[in-house]
Design a protein around this motif. Structure first.
Motif, mmCIF file in Angstrom:
data_model
loop_
_atom_site.group_PDB
_atom_site.id
_atom_site.type_symbol
_atom_site.label_atom_id
_atom_site.label_comp_id
_atom_site.label_asym_id
_atom_site.label_seq_id
_atom_site.Cartn_x
_atom_site.Cartn_y
_atom_site.Cartn_z
ATOM 1 N N ILE A 292 9.750 55.593 13.713
ATOM 2 C CA ILE A 292 8.951 56.113 12.608
ATOM 3 C C ILE A 292 8.119 54.991 11.987
ATOM 4 C CG2 ILE A 292 10.528 58.004 12.109
ATOM 5 C CD1 ILE A 292 11.719 56.316 9.864
ATOM 6 N N ASP A 293 8.355 53.747 12.435
ATOM 7 C CA ASP A 293 7.570 52.598 11.993
ATOM 8 C C ASP A 293 7.700 51.508 13.057
ATOM 9 O OD1 ASP A 293 10.070 51.319 11.591
ATOM 10 O OD2 ASP A 293 10.132 51.995 9.508
ATOM 11 N N LEU A 294 7.148 50.340 12.775
ATOM 12 C CA LEU A 294 7.157 49.228 13.742
ATOM 13 C C LEU A 294 8.100 48.106 13.323
ATOM 14 C CD1 LEU A 294 3.323 49.020 14.502
ATOM 15 C CD2 LEU A 294 5.108 49.964 15.976
ATOM 16 N N HIS A 295 9.135 48.447 12.520
ATOM 17 C CA HIS A 295 10.058 47.386 12.124
ATOM 18 C C HIS A 295 10.767 46.824 13.360
ATOM 19 C CE1 HIS A 295 13.171 50.513 12.527
ATOM 20 N NE2 HIS A 295 14.058 49.534 12.534
ATOM 21 N N ASN A 296 11.083 45.522 13.321
ATOM 22 C CA ASN A 296 11.708 44.768 14.417
ATOM 23 C C ASN A 296 10.763 44.526 15.591
ATOM 24 O OD1 ASN A 296 14.381 44.301 13.365
ATOM 25 N ND2 ASN A 296 14.762 46.485 13.642
ATOM 26 N N TRP A 297 9.462 44.766 15.415
ATOM 27 C CA TRP A 297 8.482 44.488 16.468
ATOM 28 C C TRP A 297 7.340 43.651 15.900
ATOM 29 C CZ3 TRP A 297 8.946 45.630 21.580
ATOM 30 C CH2 TRP A 297 9.931 46.553 21.954
ATOM 31 N N ASN A 298 6.743 42.799 16.747
ATOM 32 C CA ASN A 298 5.567 42.016 16.380
ATOM 33 C C ASN A 298 4.596 41.981 17.550
ATOM 34 O OD1 ASN A 298 6.072 40.699 13.618
ATOM 35 N ND2 ASN A 298 7.968 40.224 14.714
ATOM 36 N N LEU A 299 3.302 41.921 17.229
ATOM 37 C CA LEU A 299 2.253 41.804 18.237
ATOM 38 C C LEU A 299 1.662 40.409 18.187
ATOM 39 C CD1 LEU A 299 0.487 43.382 20.357
ATOM 40 C CD2 LEU A 299 -1.194 43.623 18.519
ATOM 41 N N TYR A 300 1.458 39.788 19.374
ATOM 42 C CA TYR A 300 0.886 38.450 19.468
ATOM 43 C C TYR A 300 -0.296 38.463 20.436
ATOM 44 C CZ TYR A 300 5.296 36.989 17.340
ATOM 45 O OH TYR A 300 6.369 36.848 16.503
ATOM 46 N N HIS A 301 -1.306 37.644 20.127
ATOM 47 C CA HIS A 301 -2.421 37.432 21.047
ATOM 48 C C HIS A 301 -3.207 36.213 20.575
ATOM 49 C CE1 HIS A 301 -5.167 39.132 18.028
ATOM 50 N NE2 HIS A 301 -4.288 40.131 17.886
ATOM 51 N N LEU A 302 -4.038 35.675 21.445
ATOM 52 C CA LEU A 302 -4.893 34.554 21.090
ATOM 53 C C LEU A 302 -5.965 34.995 20.107
ATOM 54 C CD1 LEU A 302 -5.384 32.884 24.584
ATOM 55 C CD2 LEU A 302 -3.931 32.070 22.726
ATOM 56 N N VAL B 142 -9.040 37.811 20.507
ATOM 57 C CA VAL B 142 -8.647 38.997 21.256
ATOM 58 C C VAL B 142 -8.620 40.194 20.313
ATOM 59 C CG1 VAL B 142 -6.799 40.105 22.572
ATOM 60 C CG2 VAL B 142 -7.315 37.687 22.936
ATOM 61 N N SER B 143 -9.237 41.279 20.711
ATOM 62 C CA SER B 143 -9.281 42.489 19.899
ATOM 63 C C SER B 143 -8.205 43.450 20.397
ATOM 64 C CB SER B 143 -10.664 43.147 19.985
ATOM 65 O OG SER B 143 -10.703 44.336 19.225
ATOM 66 N N ALA B 144 -7.082 43.511 19.671
ATOM 67 C CA ALA B 144 -5.945 44.321 20.108
ATOM 68 C C ALA B 144 -5.245 44.926 18.905
ATOM 69 C CB ALA B 144 -4.968 43.488 20.922
ATOM 70 N N SER B 145 -4.513 46.011 19.131
ATOM 71 C CA SER B 145 -3.755 46.671 18.071
ATOM 72 C C SER B 145 -2.432 47.176 18.619
ATOM 73 C CB SER B 145 -4.557 47.838 17.479
ATOM 74 O OG SER B 145 -4.790 48.838 18.468
ATOM 75 N N PHE B 146 -1.466 47.379 17.700
ATOM 76 C CA PHE B 146 -0.125 47.860 18.058
ATOM 77 C C PHE B 146 0.225 48.964 17.078
ATOM 78 C CE2 PHE B 146 4.654 46.836 18.164
ATOM 79 C CZ PHE B 146 4.850 47.620 19.284
ATOM 80 N N VAL B 147 0.359 50.202 17.575
ATOM 81 C CA VAL B 147 0.557 51.353 16.699
ATOM 82 C C VAL B 147 1.568 52.315 17.320
ATOM 83 C CG1 VAL B 147 -1.805 51.212 15.797
ATOM 84 C CG2 VAL B 147 -1.322 52.657 17.787
ATOM 85 N N ASN C 2 7.019 60.057 18.881
ATOM 86 C CA ASN C 2 6.230 58.830 18.900
ATOM 87 C C ASN C 2 6.578 57.918 20.068
ATOM 88 O OD1 ASN C 2 4.568 59.174 16.653
ATOM 89 N ND2 ASN C 2 6.152 58.456 15.236
ATOM 90 N N MET C 3 5.583 57.186 20.510
ATOM 91 C CA MET C 3 5.737 56.089 21.456
ATOM 92 C C MET C 3 5.086 54.843 20.843
ATOM 93 S SD MET C 3 4.778 57.820 25.128
ATOM 94 C CE MET C 3 5.507 56.440 26.030
ATOM 95 N N PHE C 4 5.362 53.670 21.443
ATOM 96 C CA PHE C 4 4.659 52.443 21.077
ATOM 97 C C PHE C 4 3.398 52.342 21.935
ATOM 98 C CE2 PHE C 4 9.206 51.528 20.384
ATOM 99 C CZ PHE C 4 9.177 51.254 19.021
ATOM 100 N N LYS C 5 2.304 51.873 21.329
ATOM 101 C CA LYS C 5 1.028 51.796 22.049
ATOM 102 C C LYS C 5 0.341 50.465 21.738
ATOM 103 C CE LYS C 5 -3.556 54.027 22.196
ATOM 104 N NZ LYS C 5 -4.391 55.084 21.574
#
Length: 605
Positions: free
Chosen positions: A232-242, A245-250, A263-266
């Motif tokens: 239901i949220d993104l707790h315990n997850w993080n997104l990394y990139h240089l 870089v144009s990226a998103s995590f939803v 829901n899935m992670f995208k």
């Protein structure tokens, strides 16, 4: 950046067990020596045609000139103990901070980007692998041998035999032996046990139950990835990139997963051929733990490729290893699929985290979408169905107000266990299922946990009381087909190495599966003994089946062993316990002499 890996000297092979050799390697980036000063760790990954074998860490403090890009990997006894004569492939993995790269005609200079925490992995070479061969030495080649006994040793043995025969010749016919032992009936239920089972079921203490739960090791172990399913949220997850870089995590829904209900992670990435990766929070592990890893996912056609890693750190938080479970693969773009792997926790590791990479878009500016769900890391030997982390359950109420199970299913002749489970709302439940309840799959009371999505999906793990031998059960829920119960087999029910198997009349040349075996009156073939009946033998397998060891023995004391090397076949049987029953051709005359001596003693007496 085009990364290359070459030998520093003319090198292509080394003989097996030659530990005087070292392999010099040159790392280059865009044609210039790769500056190693920005590396946190450096490791040589070794594999053969069957897959990954081992990792050799390089001590960066021993690199004389980091700017040269040159490293040395010793070929020592520890490495030769792992590798056998074969063709091998190697890569060098460098763990570095997120960087910018400036190249000259002589060097590739790395600059660490401020504000970035998570290290990146550079793999040399970018394309293909570097190969070398371990060749057989003379000791690998099987030859025929003849057992030899000295004259002094022969006279000593014969003298001992003579003394023994003189003492025992009058006792060749002895009294009847004692009666054999009564069979051990421990653990078998009696009529009285069965009659009292219904009253004993509810006397099972919480302490006994908790101990039985802690003994689960074959499958159904805790999922070490938190917030891994029905998020239901993104707790315990993080997104990394240089940077750049144009990226998103939803969170997103898609018809490929539960018809778009959950829901899935995208990870979406608009940058061409530049990675963006999601990392879960780390969980504790111990060196040597055998991990089973799984994740479900799919991608659109614009994703260049996908990587799946584990990230290991020590107790101080320092990076230990970042092994790739999958590198440069393509997920399906027409359906969701599960991807499963195994890995052993390396020495020095105290935590593990799951990581998945979207390696960028085929076309700059076009969204490359990677969907994933239900990642799981579990310390278990058998891959179990996905289930949430126990820590996820801390977000909801687990027990009733008095500390007992949140859900009680009683044997009242009316309540259907499966119907109650299918009607659960979304949540995590502690459950008690009484002996005799409708659709209780055990012959005893069950205690365990269930995770329900509230939409007909879910799973659970249970264990029975003593009268059903603390049996383990898990269940899977499906909105169309209902509840499916599965009983987990015990190791003694499935493992021939523990239980033993009866192979009457077996050909030992074909006995190549690990286990413990025996025969009776139908003699074995290609064994070490003249008497081929009532033989036991153990088989152990190593190096992915390339090396097999057999140890054979009989009740009378004879014992022998031999080894099978892939490509060379079986070696000769080596006798451990000399015996008149064993196949030692040079003792034939001695046996005949002793037989004549015994006959003469019997005649004279």
């Amino acid at each position: 950046m085009i990364k290359q890996l070459d030998f520093t000297q003319d090198f292509s092979s080394v003989k097996f067990m030659d530990t005087s050799t070292s392999i010099g390697l040159l790392l280059t980036a865009d044609g210039a020596p790769f500056d190693l000063s920005a590396c946190q760790t450096l490791a040589v990954q070794i594999a053969n045609e069957d897959g990954y074998i081992t990792t050799r860490d390089i001590d960066l403090s021993n690199v004389d000139d980091p700017a040269s890009g040159e490293i040395t990997m010793p070929v020592d006894g520890a490495l030769m103990a792992i590798l056998t004569p074969d063709d091998y492939k190697i890569e060098v993995w460098a763990s570095i901070k997120p960087i910018s790269i400036a190249t000259t005609s002589r060097t590739a200079t790395l600059s660490i980007i401020d504000g970035q925490i998570e290290p990146h992995t550079a793999i040399f070479p970018s394309d293909g692998v570097l190969g070398f061969t371990i060749k057989e030495n003379l000791m690998n080649q099987d030859g025929d041998t003849i057992a030899v006994i000295s004259l002094d040793e022969y006279e000593q043995r014969f003298s001992q035999l003579e003394s023994s025969l003189e003492a025992k010749v009058g006792t060749l016919v002895g009294p009847p032996g004692p009666a054999g032992p009564m069979p051990d009936m421990t653990g078998y239920a009696t009529t009285k046990d069965v009659e009292s089972a219904s009253t004993a079921n509810d006397n099972y203490t919480d302490e006994q139950f908790n101990k039985a739960i802690s003994d689960i090791s074959e499958s159904g172990a805790e999922n070490l990835v938190q917030n891994s399913g029905y998020p239901i949220d993104l707790h315990n997850w993080n997104l990394y990139h240089l940077s750049g870089v144009s990226a998103s995590f939803v969170l997103a829904k898609h018809s490929f997963y539960h018809n778009g209900r959950d829901n899935m992670f995208k990870i979406s990435n608009l940058s061409a051929n530049k990675e963006a990766y999601a990392v879960a929070s780390a969980s504790p592990v111990s060196p040597g733990d055998r991990l089973k890893i799984q994740v479900k996912g799919f991608q659109n056609s614009d994703v260049t490729s996908v990587d799946i890693y584990l990230s290991f750190t020590d107790s101080a938080g320092k990076n230990v290893a970042n092994p790739a479970l999958a590198y440069g693969i393509k997920f399906s773009n027409i359906e969701i699929k599960q991807y499963s792997y195994s890995y052993t926790v390396p020495n020095g590791a105290a935590t593990v985290a799951f990581r998945i990479d979207n390696n960028g878009s085929v076309t700059e500016g076009v969204s490359a979408d990677l969907y994933f769900i239900e990642p799981q890391i579990a310390v278990e030997n058998v891959l179990s169905p996905w289930h949430p982390s126990f820590l996820d359950g801390q977000r909801v109420k687990l027990t009733s107000n008095d500390g007992g199970p949140l859900l009680n299913i009683m044997a009242n002749g009316v309540t259907d266990t499966n119907a109650v489970i299918m009607g659960l709302n979304a949540g995590f439940y502690t459950v008690y299922i009484q002996y005799g309840a409708i659709n209780n799959p055990s012959t005893d009371t069950l205690r365990g946990t269930i995770f329900s999505t509230g939409s007909g999906y879910g799973n659970g793990n249970f264990i029975s009381n003593a009268s059903d031998s603390f049996s383990k059960f898990y269940l899977a829920m499906d909105p169309t087909t209902g509840v499916h119960w599965f009983k987990v087999p015990k190791a003694t029910e499935t493992d021939p190495l523990i239980l033993g198997a009866f192979h009457n009349g077996a050909d030992l040349n074909n006995e190549k599966t690990a286990g413990s075996y025996s025969n009776s009156t139908a003699g074995i073939k290609n064994g070490p003994f003249v008497d081929t009946t009532y033989v036991g033998w153990d088989v152990t397998v190593s190096n992915n089946g390339h090396v097999i060891h057999q140890h054979a023995y009989r009740k009378s004391g004879e014992s022998a062993y031999r080894t099978f090397w892939d490509g060379s076949g079986w070696g000769e049987w080596q006798i451990i316990t000399p015996s008149t029953f064993a196949k030692q051709s040079d003792l034939t005359n001695a046996v005949a002499t002793m037989k004549a001596y015994v006959d003469s003693k019997i005649t004279t007496s």
